[in-house]
Design a protein around this motif. Structure first.
Motif, PDB file in Angstrom:
ATOM      1  N   GLN A 175      49.716  31.554  45.175  1.00 10.66           N
ATOM      2  CA  GLN A 175      50.038  32.899  45.648  1.00 10.66           C
ATOM      3  C   GLN A 175      50.182  32.920  47.170  1.00 10.66           C
ATOM      4  N   ASP A 205      53.449  31.368  48.004  1.00 13.32           N
ATOM      5  CA  ASP A 205      54.544  32.293  47.718  1.00 13.32           C
ATOM      6  C   ASP A 205      54.761  33.241  48.890  1.00 13.32           C
ATOM      7  N   ARG A 206      53.658  33.728  49.488  1.00 13.05           N
ATOM      8  CA  ARG A 206      53.796  34.610  50.658  1.00 13.05           C
ATOM      9  C   ARG A 206      54.386  33.842  51.844  1.00 13.05           C
ATOM     10  N   ASN A 241      50.421  33.837  35.373  1.00 11.12           N
ATOM     11  CA  ASN A 241      51.150  35.053  35.003  1.00 11.12           C
ATOM     12  C   ASN A 241      50.226  36.263  34.910  1.00 11.12           C
ATOM     13  N   GLU A 242      49.016  36.045  34.392  1.00  6.89           N
ATOM     14  CA  GLU A 242      48.048  37.132  34.261  1.00  6.89           C
ATOM     15  C   GLU A 242      47.641  37.691  35.623  1.00  6.89           C
ATOM     16  N   ALA A 253      49.241  37.226  38.633  1.00 11.39           N
ATOM     17  CA  ALA A 253      50.296  37.423  39.633  1.00 11.39           C
ATOM     18  C   ALA A 253      50.396  38.884  40.056  1.00 11.39           C
ATOM     19  N   ASP A 254      50.344  39.797  39.100  1.00  8.87           N
ATOM     20  CA  ASP A 254      50.445  41.219  39.443  1.00  8.87           C
ATOM     21  C   ASP A 254      49.233  41.692  40.232  1.00  8.87           C
ATOM     22  N   HIS A 255      48.061  41.122  39.941  1.00  8.24           N
ATOM     23  CA  HIS A 255      46.853  41.498  40.682  1.00  8.24           C
ATOM     24  C   HIS A 255      46.988  41.083  42.144  1.00  8.24           C
ATOM     25  N   TYR A 256      47.348  39.817  42.363  1.00  8.28           N
ATOM     26  CA  TYR A 256      47.475  39.327  43.737  1.00  8.28           C
ATOM     27  C   TYR A 256      48.602  40.035  44.483  1.00  8.28           C
ATOM     28  N   ALA A 257      49.636  40.488  43.759  1.00 10.54           N
ATOM     29  CA  ALA A 257      50.763  41.161  44.412  1.00 10.54           C
ATOM     30  C   ALA A 257      50.344  42.451  45.107  1.00 10.54           C
ATOM     31  N   GLU A 258      49.199  43.007  44.711  1.00 11.88           N
ATOM     32  CA  GLU A 258      48.730  44.251  45.307  1.00 11.88           C
ATOM     33  C   GLU A 258      48.093  44.049  46.684  1.00 11.88           C
TER      34      GLU A 258
END
Length: 205
Positions: A67, A70-71, A124-125, A127-132
């Protein structure tokens, strides 16, 4: 604080690398950084036993590191390049993890997810959490790092849970992120490598 040497410069410099080439190099580096983090945690007397807990810890750290990468890619690559990079990175990290987990724990029985699939599912589980969470020039924000700390806390024996979040946030993550930042700069660099100094043997008359 342990200091590991990470090779992050290409022998053939002078041209931009593809996202897949960059991902392959950074996947190996992320694995090295994750292993160093685990080693330091054990040196700090946190109980992380060889076996399922060892790899559960490693999976969590690798998801966090991917993650972060990715940033970093978002800052340095266009949208298409970033997408190619993160896809190739996650796949290669999963392959390296599976190779090691299969060797130490054995291949899962037929009908159960492979170790590769377990890593992809976790990525995948989460990814949305870290995106916040936020990320800037200083690295991941407080909530970003704390989330990893609490994920690791759930894996630790009760005696270690009181201290592990502070250890992750104050000691392990800053060093790991610094390593990734230096490595990414090296991998993406198109500058030619400095020539090695030649050794000239001399003898006294």
């Amino acid at each position: 604080m342990a200091n590991i040497r990470i090779k992050s410069q290409w022998f053939q410099a002078g041209s931009a690398k593809t996202p897949q080439q960059t991902a392959s190099a950074m996947a190996f580096i992320a694995w090295r950084v994750a292993q160093n983090t685990l080693k330091q945690m054990r040196s700090a007397h946190f109980d992380i036993e060889i076996g399922p807990q060892y790899f559960a810890f490693t999976r969590e750290v690798l998801v966090f590191l991917t993650q972060v990468l990715d940033r970093m890619a978002f800052e340095r690559m266009g949208p298409e390049g970033r997408a190619e990079f993160i896809t190739a990175l996650v796949v290669r990290v999963g392959e390296v993890l599976q190779e090691n987990e299969d060797t130490l724990l054995g291949v899962p029985p037929s009908g159960q997810p492979s170790h590769f699939d377990e890593f992809i599912d976790l990525f995948n589980e989460l990814a949305d959490h870290y995106a916040e969470f936020g990320y800037d020039a200083a690295g991941p924000d407080f909530a970003f790092v704390r989330y990893l700390g609490h994920r690791i806390e759930a894996l630790m024996p009760q005696k270690d849970q009181r201290w592990v979040v502070d250890q992750i946030m104050a000691a392990e993550v800053p060093q790991a992120v610094e390593m990734l930042q230096r490595a990414m700069l090296g991998v993406l660099s198109t500058e030619p490598r400095a020539p090695r100094k030649s050794r000239i043997a001399t003898t006294a008359d």
